[in-house]
Enzyme design. Structure first.
Site, PDB file in Angstrom:
ATOM      1  N   TYR A 106      32.101  42.569  10.046  1.00  0.00           N
ATOM      2  CA  TYR A 106      30.826  41.852  10.102  1.00  0.00           C
ATOM      3  C   TYR A 106      30.763  40.860  11.258  1.00  0.00           C
ATOM      4  O   TYR A 106      29.672  40.443  11.647  1.00  0.00           O
ATOM      5  CB  TYR A 106      30.552  41.115   8.789  1.00  0.00           C
ATOM      6  CG  TYR A 106      30.589  41.972   7.548  1.00  0.00           C
ATOM      7  CD1 TYR A 106      30.572  43.373   7.615  1.00  0.00           C
ATOM      8  CD2 TYR A 106      30.638  41.394   6.287  1.00  0.00           C
ATOM      9  CE1 TYR A 106      30.611  44.144   6.473  1.00  0.00           C
ATOM     10  CE2 TYR A 106      30.676  42.167   5.136  1.00  0.00           C
ATOM     11  CZ  TYR A 106      30.671  43.544   5.242  1.00  0.00           C
ATOM     12  OH  TYR A 106      30.726  44.301   4.101  1.00  0.00           O
TER      13      TYR A 106
ATOM     14  N   ASP B 294      31.416  37.358   0.030  1.00  0.00           N
ATOM     15  CA  ASP B 294      32.038  38.607   0.474  1.00  0.00           C
ATOM     16  C   ASP B 294      31.738  38.845   1.946  1.00  0.00           C
ATOM     17  O   ASP B 294      30.581  39.008   2.336  1.00  0.00           O
ATOM     18  CB  ASP B 294      31.500  39.775  -0.359  1.00  0.00           C
ATOM     19  CG  ASP B 294      32.092  41.116   0.066  1.00  0.00           C
ATOM     20  OD1 ASP B 294      33.078  41.540  -0.555  1.00  0.00           O
ATOM     21  OD2 ASP B 294      31.572  41.727   1.024  1.00  0.00           O
TER      22      ASP B 294
END
Length: 290
Positions: free
Chosen positions: A65, A60
């Site tokens: 990110y 994930d």
């Protein structure tokens, strides 16, 4: 750099003892995955390779990110077939809107080096922006075009999901939410169950804040396990999908070793009943991104 061998068959969890959840669209997702939130870009390849070696088959990530390219390199070097790893990424708030979502998806896929995605999520509803319905319509197109297998949301409230259903005619397959002991999201989980929406937990270990709790420590001693393993086992038994994150090889392996025991009903109830001074650790979906 190697490439993941393309395979059109559905996700195959063979070789892993981790159970799968069947989503409302009929596709399967491993109930225990590996999250890479706050994993530095230059470290992502190493930790994802470590996770895949241990046996994780669900990864994930998210545009936010900043490590999709590292995840992609790890997948390419893994030697695994494409259908053996379930890959999720998420649309960031700045990219919401129909056309913007399509462009953001292309950029994510370029970074990941994949030709299709298993699950694409709208990361936050950002109600003040008013674009999550258009964003989800773009996800529907991507799914209908065969570029994404399953589509869902993250951090959505019941109200936001109901608007999404009313305006798009579709129930998202999954909602990824903050969920851990002390913040069990009981009402939202019950709503998900009624709507056939899978519940996926981010911060499943409460970012480590719950692991020193005396009740969890006592249950861990009873089973000869670590507190983290107890909490992850609790997630599996209450039916949520958990995506713990670590950059430490020993903890990556520890978090995966949760299948050789079961918690009793009284132990589940005891963890359900835990209360902490701090409940929600992350932002409030009603106001975040405003």
């Amino acid at each position: 750099m190697g490439n993941m061998t393309s395979d059109d068959t559905r996700f195959d969890s063979a070789g892993s003892a981790i159970p799968t959840i069947v989503l409302s669209d009929g596709r399967q997702i491993p109930q225990l995955g590996f999250g890479v939130y706050k994993v530095e870009p230059d470290e992502a390849q190493r930790v994802v390779e470590e996770a895949l070696t241990v046996g994780y088959r669900s990864i994930d990530t998210a545009t936010l990110y900043g490590n999709e390219d590292g995840v992609g390199r790890a997948l390419a070097n893994s030697g695994l077939r494409r259908n053996e790893v379930f890959v999720t990424t998420k649309l960031w708030n700045d990219d919401q809107g129909y056309d913007e979502t399509l462009r953001a998806f292309d950029a994510s896929m370029n970074r990941l080096g994949l030709d299709h995605l298993d699950l694409y999520l709208v990361h936050w509803p950002v109600p003040s922006l008013g674009r999550y319905v258009d964003s989800f319509r773009a996800l529907q197109k991507l799914r209908d075009d065969g570029r994404v297998k399953s589509i869902g949301v993250s951090n959505f409230t019941e109200e936001a999901i109901e608007r999404l259903i009313a305006e798009t005619g579709e129930v998202p397959a999954l909602n990824q939410i903050e969920l851990h002991p002390g913040f069990t999201q009981t009402e939202l989980r019950a709503y998900h169950m009624g709507r056939g929406i899978a519940t996926e937990a981010w911060a499943p270990l409460g970012q480590g804040s719950v692991l020193g709790d005396p009740t969890i420590e006592a249950i861990a001693r009873t089973h000869g396990r670590t507190p983290a393993q107890i909490v992850l086992r609790w997630h599996l038994q209450i039916g949520t999908i958990a995506i713990p994150k670590s950059v430490t090889p020993s903890r990556i392996a520890e978090n995966f070793e949760v299948m050789g025991f079961r918690l009793g009903p009284d132990e589940i109830d005891a963890i359900d009943g835990l209360r902490f001074d701090v409940g929600r650790l992350g932002p409030d979906p009603e106001t975040f991104g405003a």
